[in-house]
Design a protein around this motif. Structure first.
Motif, PDB file in Angstrom:
ATOM      1  N   UNK A  72       0.833  -1.207   0.000  1.00  0.00           N
ATOM      2  CA  UNK A  72       0.000   0.000   0.000  1.00  0.00           C
ATOM      3  C   UNK A  72       0.865   1.253   0.000  1.00  0.00           C
ATOM      4  N   UNK A  73       1.926   1.225   0.819  1.00  0.00           N
ATOM      5  CA  UNK A  73       2.816   2.392   0.901  1.00  0.00           C
ATOM      6  C   UNK A  73       3.635   2.542  -0.379  1.00  0.00           C
ATOM      7  N   UNK A 111       3.875   5.950  -2.429  1.00  0.00           N
ATOM      8  CA  UNK A 111       5.182   6.534  -2.754  1.00  0.00           C
ATOM      9  C   UNK A 111       5.352   6.672  -4.257  1.00  0.00           C
ATOM     10  N   UNK A 112       4.942   5.659  -5.008  1.00  0.00           N
ATOM     11  CA  UNK A 112       5.082   5.708  -6.464  1.00  0.00           C
ATOM     12  C   UNK A 112       4.237   6.824  -7.055  1.00  0.00           C
ATOM     13  N   UNK A 113       3.069   7.066  -6.451  1.00  0.00           N
ATOM     14  CA  UNK A 113       2.242   8.186  -6.903  1.00  0.00           C
ATOM     15  C   UNK A 113       2.915   9.515  -6.665  1.00  0.00           C
ATOM     16  N   UNK A 114       3.584   9.663  -5.531  1.00  0.00           N
ATOM     17  CA  UNK A 114       4.264  10.919  -5.208  1.00  0.00           C
ATOM     18  C   UNK A 114       5.500  11.143  -6.076  1.00  0.00           C
ATOM     19  N   UNK A 115       6.142  10.064  -6.505  1.00  0.00           N
ATOM     20  CA  UNK A 115       7.363  10.194  -7.316  1.00  0.00           C
ATOM     21  C   UNK A 115       7.088  10.062  -8.811  1.00  0.00           C
ATOM     22  N   UNK A 116       5.829   9.793  -9.183  1.00  0.00           N
ATOM     23  CA  UNK A 116       5.467   9.716 -10.597  1.00  0.00           C
ATOM     24  C   UNK A 116       5.792   8.401 -11.265  1.00  0.00           C
ATOM     25  N   UNK A 167       2.531  -2.947  -7.749  1.00  0.00           N
ATOM     26  CA  UNK A 167       2.184  -3.199  -6.349  1.00  0.00           C
ATOM     27  C   UNK A 167       0.687  -3.437  -6.205  1.00  0.00           C
ATOM     28  N   UNK A 168      -0.113  -2.691  -6.977  1.00  0.00           N
ATOM     29  CA  UNK A 168      -1.570  -2.849  -6.906  1.00  0.00           C
ATOM     30  C   UNK A 168      -1.997  -4.230  -7.389  1.00  0.00           C
ATOM     31  N   UNK A 169      -1.359  -4.736  -8.452  1.00  0.00           N
ATOM     32  CA  UNK A 169      -1.698  -6.071  -8.952  1.00  0.00           C
ATOM     33  C   UNK A 169      -1.400  -7.138  -7.892  1.00  0.00           C
ATOM     34  N   UNK A 170      -0.293  -6.981  -7.199  1.00  0.00           N
ATOM     35  CA  UNK A 170       0.040  -7.960  -6.175  1.00  0.00           C
ATOM     36  C   UNK A 170      -0.978  -7.921  -5.036  1.00  0.00           C
ATOM     37  N   UNK A 171      -1.402  -6.717  -4.652  1.00  0.00           N
ATOM     38  CA  UNK A 171      -2.442  -6.600  -3.619  1.00  0.00           C
ATOM     39  C   UNK A 171      -3.724  -7.295  -4.068  1.00  0.00           C
ATOM     40  N   UNK A 172      -4.090  -7.085  -5.341  1.00  0.00           N
ATOM     41  CA  UNK A 172      -5.301  -7.707  -5.878  1.00  0.00           C
ATOM     42  C   UNK A 172      -5.185  -9.225  -5.860  1.00  0.00           C
ATOM     43  N   UNK A 173      -4.035  -9.744  -6.265  1.00  0.00           N
ATOM     44  CA  UNK A 173      -3.824 -11.195  -6.281  1.00  0.00           C
ATOM     45  C   UNK A 173      -3.885 -11.783  -4.869  1.00  0.00           C
ATOM     46  N   UNK A 174      -3.500 -10.995  -3.868  1.00  0.00           N
ATOM     47  CA  UNK A 174      -3.526 -11.462  -2.479  1.00  0.00           C
ATOM     48  C   UNK A 174      -4.905 -11.313  -1.848  1.00  0.00           C
ATOM     49  N   UNK A 175      -5.844 -10.697  -2.576  1.00  0.00           N
ATOM     50  CA  UNK A 175      -7.195 -10.516  -2.050  1.00  0.00           C
ATOM     51  C   UNK A 175      -7.304  -9.406  -1.035  1.00  0.00           C
ATOM     52  N   UNK A 176      -6.342  -8.470  -1.048  1.00  0.00           N
ATOM     53  CA  UNK A 176      -6.357  -7.359  -0.098  1.00  0.00           C
ATOM     54  C   UNK A 176      -7.045  -6.153  -0.737  1.00  0.00           C
ATOM     55  N   UNK A 177      -7.650  -5.290   0.082  1.00  0.00           N
ATOM     56  CA  UNK A 177      -8.507  -4.221  -0.462  1.00  0.00           C
ATOM     57  C   UNK A 177      -7.725  -3.188  -1.256  1.00  0.00           C
ATOM     58  N   UNK A 178      -8.307  -2.765  -2.374  1.00  0.00           N
ATOM     59  CA  UNK A 178      -7.766  -1.676  -3.170  1.00  0.00           C
ATOM     60  C   UNK A 178      -8.703  -0.471  -3.120  1.00  0.00           C
ATOM     61  N   UNK A 179      -9.619  -0.514  -2.176  1.00  0.00           N
ATOM     62  CA  UNK A 179     -10.584   0.567  -2.026  1.00  0.00           C
ATOM     63  C   UNK A 179      -9.930   1.746  -1.304  1.00  0.00           C
TER      64      UNK A 179
END
Length: 524
Positions: free
Chosen positions: A464-465, A469-474, A482-494
């Motif tokens: 999540x962090x 961080x990637x959003x802040x650095x572009x 990182x988001x795909x890995x969160x999705x694959x792990x079933x963790x919230x992207x909300x």
């Protein structure tokens, strides 16, 4: 010898203070101060004598003496106003003014085993094996004793006492031991100690190499040893930090040694102490099934000894371990509620239970979003046990979310000096990444998050962090990865779920983090 006054017993052989038969938690120097006063027979004991007998050649402040006097009074239900036991004679010293009777102590070895077993189910005092810390020897080859010998030993006695699992024999008692001339069994019999902690250190310039060992006196066998090294220049308080490192290693080894002994007994024959040691051992295994079993054993111990604090701290710890599994999910807001409930019960029994303060702090932050109360509890935990890595973990987390990322980094970086093998390395590195992110130190944040992911690629909070961080650095590609890995792990992207699980006190810190999420390009 035992000194009896009011409903208290001061047992010099076992180095215990008891009230109505129950052991009172007390630090070694406070015990030594009480022993000096009680044994003086109403005689005035000067400040100079106290400094000499308690601290020897070490230079300490009047504030240190005042603190020990306060703690001694607190232990026996006295205070500076009533002075029913310890009377202050202005500018001269102290007198113990209560009536004192002296009787001989009965060593546990002389008590029938069935009597010990019966008492053990009623109180923890007789069931807990004692630990003696022998004087660490300077092996530098200089021929003269160094100040570090006594200083490290004294600090280690205090550090192990702070963990509060095992009674620690006072330094005055261990001073009677001539270790080179006696076997471990003989020392154990003399001191009524089951375990001995002993070691050597060797100094070469600013480098200090330490060897520490643990011996079982019943088996007359060394059961564990380890070496560690440190640069003295990097330590703030040399003796305290060295002792803290040793204690953070030795305390779990003591628990494991006891657990091995306990496992040789059928569960139905276990005392309350043995149930708790089995639970403590399971908590170090890292599997959810072990945490569940530890919780069950600790609850059984609590039912049999409802006024003993240790089972409740183990219940709180087991609940904390189980909550960590849900920490990255939508359940994070309620994950620590059972931890908080058990920790609060522990504090009702014993306000000096450091681990209960630490876990109460976690519950107050994550369950109640009460930053002020969480800070008070975690700072009290650190004060009570400055060698516990857990305290610096929580201290950093709570301090960071309460608006002080710099102090948070100080706490969590100190953790690695105190306990280099702390099991939640990925969590700590992810926290350090967040604190750097809040201070807009993006390169350092990136380094810490990469370390976190190298320790545990599936730790959701680090991912999540990473998105923020990637959003802040572009770097939108890394955010998407990182988001795909969160999705694959079933963790919230909300977005709202993630935001609600970060209890920032300061609005500007919340905005920095959320701005990173918004600018990441991830569909949240």
């Amino acid at each position: 010898m035992t000194y009896v006054f009011s409903d208290f017993e001061l047992d010099t052989e076992l180095a215990e203070l008891r009230f109505a038969g129950q052991t009172v938690s007390i630090e070694p120097q406070v015990f030594d101060l009480l022993k000096l006063l009680v044994s003086s027979g109403n005689r005035l004991v000067s400040k100079e004598e106290i400094f000499e007998k308690i601290w020897g050649d070490r230079i300490v402040s009047d504030a240190a003496l005042s603190g020990r006097i306060r703690d001694a009074r607190k232990a026996i239900g006295d205070d500076g106003t009533t002075q029913k036991f310890i009377k202050t004679v202005q500018r001269r010293g102290l007198r113990f003014v209560a009536d004192v009777k002296v009787c001989n102590s009965v060593p546990l070895a002389n008590v029938p085993s069935e009597a010990v077993s019966n008492v053990a189910d009623q109180t923890d005092a007789f069931a807990r094996p004692a630990v003696a810390v022998l004087k660490f020897q300077d092996a530098s080859g200089e021929g003269q004793p160094s100040q570090l010998e006594a200083a490290i030993t004294d600090e280690l006695v205090a550090a192990l006492s702070a963990w509060k699992y095992f009674p620690v024999i006072s330094r005055q008692s261990t001073a009677r031991v001539n270790a080179p001339e006696m076997s471990a069994q003989e020392i154990g019999t003399l001191l009524s100690a089951r375990y001995l902690v002993h070691g050597t250190f060797r100094r070469a310039g600013n480098r200090l190499k330490i060897h520490v060992a643990l011996t079982d006196t019943d088996l007359n066998t060394q059961i564990w040893s380890e070496g560690l090294a440190c640069d003295i220049d990097e330590l703030f308080e040399v003796e305290e930090e060295i002792a803290g490192q040793i204690a953070s290693i030795v305390s779990p080894e003591l628990e494991r040694a006891e657990a091995r002994r306990v496992l040789r007994k059928p569960p139905k024959d276990m005392t309350v102490w043995e149930l708790t040691m089995r639970a403590a051992s399971l908590l170090s295994n890292g599997k959810r099934s072990d945490f569940v079993e530890a919780d069950r054993l600790a609850r059984e111990a609590a039912e049999r000894a409802p006024d003993w604090v240790l089972p409740y701290t183990l219940i709180a710890t087991a609940q904390f371990q189980m909550a960590m599994a849900n920490f990255s999910s939508s359940e994070s807001a309620s994950a620590f509620t059972p931890t908080l409930e058990a920790a609060r019960r522990a504090l009702e029994i014993d306000r000096s239970a450091w681990i209960a303060h630490a876990l109460t702090a976690v519950g107050e932050l994550w369950t109640n979003k009460n930053h002020e109360l969480a800070l008070l509890h975690v700072e009290r935990a650190i004060e009570l046990n400055p060698s516990a890595g857990m305290n610096y973990h929580f201290g950093g987390c709570i301090t960071g979310f309460s608006g002080n990322p710099e102090k948070a980094r100080f706490y969590q970086e100190r953790l690695f000096r105190i306990d280099p093998t702390y099991p939640y390395r990925a969590v700590i590195e992810a926290d350090l990444g967040l604190w750097h992110l809040l201070d807009k130190q993006f390169d350092k944040a990136n380094e810490r998050l990469r370390l976190s992911q190298s320790w545990d690629p599936f730790y959701g909070r680090a991912l999540q962090r990473r998105v923020a961080l990637s959003g802040l650095t572009g770097d939108c590609d890394e955010a998407q990865q990182a988001a795909r890995k969160l999705f694959e792990m079933g963790l919230p992207l909300d977005y709202r779920t993630i935001a609600s699980s970060y209890p920032f006190l300061k609005e500007e810190h919340s905005e920095i983090f959320l701005d990173g999420l918004r600018r990441s390009g991830v569909n949240l």
